[in-house]
Design a protein around this motif. Structure first.
Motif, PDB file in Angstrom:
ATOM      1  N   TYR A   1       0.833  -1.210   0.000  1.00 56.47           N
ATOM      2  CA  TYR A   1       0.000   0.000   0.000  1.00 56.47           C
ATOM      3  C   TYR A   1       0.870   1.264   0.000  1.00 56.47           C
ATOM      4  O   TYR A   1       0.623   2.211  -0.740  1.00 56.47           O
TER       5      TYR A   1
ATOM      6  N   TYR B   1      -8.693  16.413   3.549  1.00 60.65           N
ATOM      7  CA  TYR B   1      -9.466  15.847   2.448  1.00 60.65           C
ATOM      8  C   TYR B   1     -10.804  16.528   2.506  1.00 60.65           C
ATOM      9  O   TYR B   1     -11.489  16.485   3.526  1.00 60.65           O
TER      10      TYR B   1
ATOM     11  N   ARG C   1      -5.144   1.368  -8.406  1.00 54.45           N
ATOM     12  CA  ARG C   1      -3.839   0.999  -7.837  1.00 54.45           C
ATOM     13  C   ARG C   1      -3.676  -0.528  -7.856  1.00 54.45           C
ATOM     14  O   ARG C   1      -4.079  -1.220  -6.908  1.00 54.45           O
TER      15      ARG C   1
ATOM     16  N   ARG D   1       0.756   8.290  -7.078  1.00 53.55           N
ATOM     17  CA  ARG D   1      -0.323   7.405  -6.633  1.00 53.55           C
ATOM     18  C   ARG D   1      -1.684   7.753  -7.229  1.00 53.55           C
ATOM     19  O   ARG D   1      -2.657   7.050  -7.004  1.00 53.55           O
TER      20      ARG D   1
END
Ligand SMILES: Cc1cc2nc3c(=O)[nH]c(=O)nc-3n(C[C@H](O)[C@H](O)[C@H](O)COP(=O)(O)O)c2cc1C
Ligand SMILES: CC(C)CC(=O)C(=O)O
Length: 389
Positions: free
Chosen positions: A46, A152, A187, A287
């Protein structure tokens, strides 16, 4: 006289007289493999992983490697000072720890240990909204050390308002609003292991402890943790946001606001028009947008567009002091580093994060000195050459 970060090298050699060698490698590119051996493929996958086939992450490295330092000689570098001013704050060095979510997958002390390490070394810590530790606990562990909060920007305005209020009350002085993650990217490394950390008993305690977030749940977190995670996944970011929405943040946050994830010069100009204080030139460490421009390639144009109207910071791919040197020479005021400190944390807790900070800054200090600079403020594009292959 300012601290000479380079002294760390002789501390290591002197410790060696008693048989002690550093517990972690001093070439930080070796940390990922060590961390994977120790912590397993899920969590380290991750952290290490990126979007698509990894081309953005590779491009980040290539863009830094392609630029070469052109050292200057005989310029009196016996006294050096790495300090810079960032967002009106004096910092001992041009480095901050990037916001990295759910650090409890790396170490049980998670964000608290990383924040303590940053505080001990005098480097600002940027706490992720997706922290596995409530922001108040992290703040308490830091005393009065410099801390910034990464937002966020949630779909639920009350959650955003609550985060801003909590961050203010907990002494976070600047707000970093991440723009490049309106959705979680594709991902493959996580998808192929079906590993999303939030669903592996980790949760994001910073949300779960928030009254406005909890008000949106049908059942308390402890009764249905997976439903709470899916609620988080569905609301933590908002793909419908546009530039005028920034007004809400400007109205509800008194301190500096920095937009994280800016790569286009026009977006830097828009940031100025929206009354923002800075930008982080970043592709989220590769990412998010697969096939994105390398962050270091985007940096000079953003710097030019920003002029002296924005503080320009940089991240994505920084692994060494010479990488920091290059980003500063391209016009960044300071850099953020992500994965290396996450691995340091996973391998040796707070001490591991301090090791990473000290290695980066010792190497930066030496690179500056060996290239004829007594500090970051004299660097410019002329200090670099670009290799054409
Ligand atoms: C595991 C992981 C989690 C991250 N979580 C966040 C986050 O919560 N918020 C955010 O703005 N950026 C997040 N980032 C991106 C970092 O802030 C930073 O942009 C990136 O790691 C820089 O690249 P580097 O890892 O090559 O230094 C995360 C990065 C990693 C590796
Ligand atoms: C999606 C976030 C919650 C974490 C993040 O920014 C990341 O994994 O890159």
């Amino acid at each position: 006289m300012a601290k000479h970060w380079a002294d760390f090298q002789y501390e290591i050699y002197l410790n060696g007289m008693t048989g002690a060698v550093p517990r972690l490698p001093t070439d930080l590119t070796r940390l990922e493999e060590m961390a994977e051996q120790r912590l397993g493929p899920g969590p380290v996958g991750y952290v290490a992983g990126s979007a698509g086939n990894g081309s953005t992450a590779r491009a980040n490295r290539a863009a830094l490697d392609r630029r070469r330092i052109v050292p200057r000689m005989l310029r009196d570098v016996h006294e050096r000072d790495l300090s810079v001013e960032v967002l009106g704050r004096p910092l001992p060095a041009p480095l901050a720890l990037a916001p990295v979510g759910v650090l409890s997958i790396m170490h049980p002390e998670a964000e608290t240990a990383a924040a303590r390490a940053a505080a001990a070394q005098g480097v600002p810590f940027i706490l992720s909204s997706a922290s596995s530790t409530p922001m108040e606990q992290v703040a308490e562990a830091m005393g009065d050390a410099e801390r910034w909060f990464q937002l966020y920007w949630a779909k639920d305005r009350e959650v955003t308002r609550s985060f801003l209020d909590r961050a203010k009350a907990a002494g976070f002085s600047a707000l970093f609003v991440t723009l490049d993650t309106p959705l979680l990217a594709w991902r493959p490394r996580d998808l192929d292991q079906a590993y999303l950390p939030f669903l592996h008993g980790v949760g994001t305690a910073n949300y779960f402890s928030d009254p406005a977030f909890r008000a949106g749940l049908a059942k308390p977190v402890h009764e249905d943790p997976n439903a709470a995670v899916m609620h988080f996944v569905g609301m933590f970011a908002d793909p419908a946001k546009t530039w005028p929405d920034l007004e809400f943040l400007r109205e509800n946050w008194d301190g500096p606001i920095v937009l994280k994830g800016v790569l286009h010069p026009d977006d830097a100009r828009r940031a100025v028009n929206a009354g923002m204080d800075g930008v982080v030139v970043s592709n989220h460490g590769g990412r998010q947008v697969a096939g994105s421009v390398a962050a270091a390639d985007a940096l000079p144009r953003v710097v030019e567009a920003a002029g002296d109207r924005l503080t320009v910071l940089f991240d994505s791919g920084v692994r060494s002091g010479d990488d920091i040197y290059k980003a500063l020479a391209l016009g960044a005021r300071a850099v953020l580093v992500g994965r290396p400190y996450a691995y340091g944390l996973g391998l040796d807790g707070q001490a591991g994060v301090e090791h990473v900070i000290r290695c980066l800054l010792a190497e930066l200090d030496l690179t500056l000195a060996l290239s004829g600079h007594s500090g970051p403020t004299t660097l410019g594009p002329d200090d670099l050459a670009e290799e054409t292959v």
